[in-house]
Scaffold this motif. Sequence first.
Motif, mmCIF file in Angstrom:
data_model
loop_
_atom_site.group_PDB
_atom_site.id
_atom_site.type_symbol
_atom_site.label_atom_id
_atom_site.label_comp_id
_atom_site.label_asym_id
_atom_site.label_seq_id
_atom_site.Cartn_x
_atom_site.Cartn_y
_atom_site.Cartn_z
ATOM 1 N N MET A 196 0.930 -1.111 0.092
ATOM 2 C CA MET A 196 -0.055 0.132 0.010
ATOM 3 C C MET A 196 1.072 1.205 0.074
ATOM 4 O O MET A 196 1.995 1.171 0.504
ATOM 5 N N ARG A 197 0.120 2.367 -0.587
ATOM 6 C CA ARG A 197 1.048 3.690 -0.480
ATOM 7 C C ARG A 197 0.420 4.433 0.451
ATOM 8 O O ARG A 197 -0.768 4.689 0.475
ATOM 9 N N ILE A 198 1.163 5.034 1.323
ATOM 10 C CA ILE A 198 0.781 5.904 2.498
ATOM 11 C C ILE A 198 1.428 7.214 2.344
ATOM 12 O O ILE A 198 2.665 7.388 2.213
ATOM 13 N N THR A 199 0.563 8.342 2.118
ATOM 14 C CA THR A 199 1.164 9.494 1.649
ATOM 15 C C THR A 199 0.338 10.774 2.362
ATOM 16 O O THR A 199 -0.773 10.474 2.674
ATOM 17 N N GLU A 200 1.098 11.827 3.009
ATOM 18 C CA GLU A 200 0.483 12.682 3.928
ATOM 19 C C GLU A 200 -0.333 13.744 2.925
ATOM 20 O O GLU A 200 -0.007 14.049 1.853
ATOM 21 N N THR A 201 -1.338 14.159 3.566
ATOM 22 C CA THR A 201 -2.282 15.017 2.764
ATOM 23 C C THR A 201 -1.823 16.356 3.216
ATOM 24 O O THR A 201 -0.639 16.715 3.766
ATOM 25 N N ALA A 202 -2.650 17.461 2.562
ATOM 26 C CA ALA A 202 -2.147 18.596 2.837
ATOM 27 C C ALA A 202 -2.550 19.223 4.309
ATOM 28 O O ALA A 202 -2.015 20.326 4.700
ATOM 29 N N VAL A 203 -3.134 18.349 5.151
ATOM 30 C CA VAL A 203 -3.515 18.483 6.598
ATOM 31 C C VAL A 203 -2.361 17.663 7.252
ATOM 32 O O VAL A 203 -2.267 16.509 7.302
ATOM 33 N N ARG A 204 -1.406 18.410 8.302
ATOM 34 C CA ARG A 204 -0.391 17.723 8.635
ATOM 35 C C ARG A 204 -1.238 16.504 9.865
ATOM 36 O O ARG A 204 -2.047 16.674 10.219
ATOM 37 N N ASP A 205 -0.233 15.374 9.609
ATOM 38 C CA ASP A 205 -0.867 14.075 10.504
ATOM 39 C C ASP A 205 -1.781 13.409 9.758
ATOM 40 O O ASP A 205 -2.086 12.341 10.445
ATOM 41 N N ALA A 206 -2.723 13.836 8.653
ATOM 42 C CA ALA A 206 -3.594 12.909 8.034
ATOM 43 C C ALA A 206 -3.027 12.510 6.815
ATOM 44 O O ALA A 206 -2.346 13.059 6.177
ATOM 45 N N TYR A 207 -3.286 10.944 6.564
ATOM 46 C CA TYR A 207 -2.692 10.379 5.408
ATOM 47 C C TYR A 207 -3.624 9.616 4.683
ATOM 48 O O TYR A 207 -4.636 9.303 5.300
ATOM 49 N N ARG A 208 -3.430 9.609 3.398
ATOM 50 C CA ARG A 208 -4.285 8.810 2.405
ATOM 51 C C ARG A 208 -3.348 7.363 2.140
ATOM 52 O O ARG A 208 -2.265 7.161 2.260
ATOM 53 N N ILE A 209 -4.295 6.485 2.493
ATOM 54 C CA ILE A 209 -3.968 4.945 2.295
ATOM 55 C C ILE A 209 -4.254 4.447 0.968
ATOM 56 O O ILE A 209 -5.724 4.308 0.724
ATOM 57 N N GLU A 210 -3.500 4.110 0.019
ATOM 58 C CA GLU A 210 -4.063 3.645 -1.265
ATOM 59 C C GLU A 210 -3.453 2.301 -1.469
ATOM 60 O O GLU A 210 -2.279 1.982 -1.626
ATOM 61 N N PRO A 211 -4.359 1.352 -1.582
ATOM 62 C CA PRO A 211 -3.926 -0.243 -1.773
ATOM 63 C C PRO A 211 -3.416 -0.396 -3.161
ATOM 64 O O PRO A 211 -3.465 0.353 -4.108
ATOM 65 N N GLU A 212 -2.689 -1.531 -3.130
ATOM 66 C CA GLU A 212 -2.079 -2.082 -4.369
ATOM 67 C C GLU A 212 -2.750 -3.431 -4.719
ATOM 68 O O GLU A 212 -2.189 -4.363 -4.089
ATOM 69 N N PRO A 213 -3.714 -3.410 -5.274
ATOM 70 C CA PRO A 213 -4.298 -4.819 -5.567
ATOM 71 C C PRO A 213 -3.649 -5.657 -6.308
ATOM 72 O O PRO A 213 -2.744 -5.438 -7.012
ATOM 73 N N ILE A 214 -3.680 -7.080 -6.023
ATOM 74 C CA ILE A 214 -3.416 -8.241 -6.472
ATOM 75 C C ILE A 214 -4.628 -8.931 -7.323
ATOM 76 O O ILE A 214 -5.302 -9.077 -6.629
ATOM 77 N N SER A 215 -4.318 -8.922 -8.710
ATOM 78 C CA SER A 215 -5.504 -9.751 -9.449
ATOM 79 C C SER A 215 -5.161 -11.035 -10.010
ATOM 80 O O SER A 215 -3.631 -11.313 -10.192
ATOM 81 N N ASP A 216 -5.980 -11.790 -10.024
ATOM 82 C CA ASP A 216 -6.080 -13.075 -10.784
ATOM 83 C C ASP A 216 -7.164 -13.506 -11.392
ATOM 84 O O ASP A 216 -8.213 -12.712 -11.253
ATOM 85 N N HIS A 217 -7.252 -14.795 -11.747
ATOM 86 C CA HIS A 217 -8.628 -15.161 -12.362
ATOM 87 C C HIS A 217 -9.756 -15.128 -11.697
ATOM 88 O O HIS A 217 -10.993 -15.157 -11.824
ATOM 89 N N ARG A 218 -9.551 -15.117 -10.162
ATOM 90 C CA ARG A 218 -10.766 -15.165 -9.210
ATOM 91 C C ARG A 218 -11.008 -13.593 -8.876
ATOM 92 O O ARG A 218 -12.262 -13.565 -8.476
ATOM 93 N N GLY A 219 -10.357 -12.759 -8.991
ATOM 94 C CA GLY A 219 -10.668 -11.416 -8.689
ATOM 95 C C GLY A 219 -9.521 -10.690 -8.365
ATOM 96 O O GLY A 219 -8.239 -10.839 -9.062
ATOM 97 N N THR A 220 -9.576 -9.782 -7.390
ATOM 98 C CA THR A 220 -8.569 -9.233 -6.699
ATOM 99 C C THR A 220 -8.452 -9.373 -4.980
ATOM 100 O O THR A 220 -9.334 -9.632 -4.539
ATOM 101 N N PHE A 221 -7.368 -8.927 -4.608
ATOM 102 C CA PHE A 221 -7.046 -8.776 -3.221
ATOM 103 C C PHE A 221 -6.112 -7.740 -2.956
ATOM 104 O O PHE A 221 -5.258 -7.293 -3.672
ATOM 105 N N HIS A 222 -6.348 -7.038 -1.672
ATOM 106 C CA HIS A 222 -5.539 -5.845 -1.245
ATOM 107 C C HIS A 222 -5.580 -5.764 0.220
ATOM 108 O O HIS A 222 -6.630 -6.145 0.654
ATOM 109 N N GLU A 223 -4.452 -5.253 0.806
ATOM 110 C CA GLU A 223 -4.343 -4.964 2.249
ATOM 111 C C GLU A 223 -5.137 -3.651 2.312
ATOM 112 O O GLU A 223 -4.632 -2.867 1.957
ATOM 113 N N GLY A 224 -5.986 -3.606 3.195
ATOM 114 C CA GLY A 224 -6.631 -2.196 3.746
ATOM 115 C C GLY A 224 -5.927 -1.355 4.607
ATOM 116 O O GLY A 224 -5.939 -0.175 4.695
#
Length: 202
Positions: free
Chosen positions: A1-29
């Motif tokens: 996952m990518r964790i980046t600080e927002t324009a507000v100090r100490d608040a962070y955006r968490i963006e998952p990096e999904p893994i895909s296969d024939h069944r669908g996707t998985f990601h860590e929240g």
Amino acid sequence: MRITETAVRDAYRIEPEPISDHRGTFHEGLRHSALRAATGHDFRVRQVNFTVSGRNVLRGIHGTTMPPGQGKVLTCVRGAALTAVVDLRVGSPTFGHHDTLRQDAGSGTAVYVPDGLGLGYVALTDDTCMNYLCTEEYVHGTIIDVDALDPALALPWGLTEPPVRSARDAAAPTLAAAAAAGILPTYEQCLRAYRDPSPPSG
């Protein structure tokens, strides 16, 4: 996952990096070690909440008094929302500043909002469901309300019609009025809480 600080100090955006296969996707929240490495905060879940909203429902801006505080990780699990984070910490370098992000079930994007910051969102679709992971259990009488339509905040909700709000949210004070009333947390209070979180209960 990518964790980046927002324009507000100490608040962070968490963006998952999904893994895909024939069944669908998985990601860590959420991964505790990754969030701690990015923020320096020890995030412990003590309560889990869900809200379900119709399109154009506007909730917030809500924060929590210090103590007890209540940090959150917010994720959209159905539908879509435009979420705003506002710095309510008196004395903070970003006091009164905000940042916004679109959250939807498909992206899995989350936002980490620690003690002292305010949170609100407008539902962009009917049946929008938001999931909150909270660091503290809810304590009656500790919620701080700030007007999400405060002209001084100028939050970019993109509204094309009056939003649907609770009576309490509609009557909430502006940020300046809340600060003048002495109900907002201070930056120093929150920094102490980030460095020295309360021990696990139970």
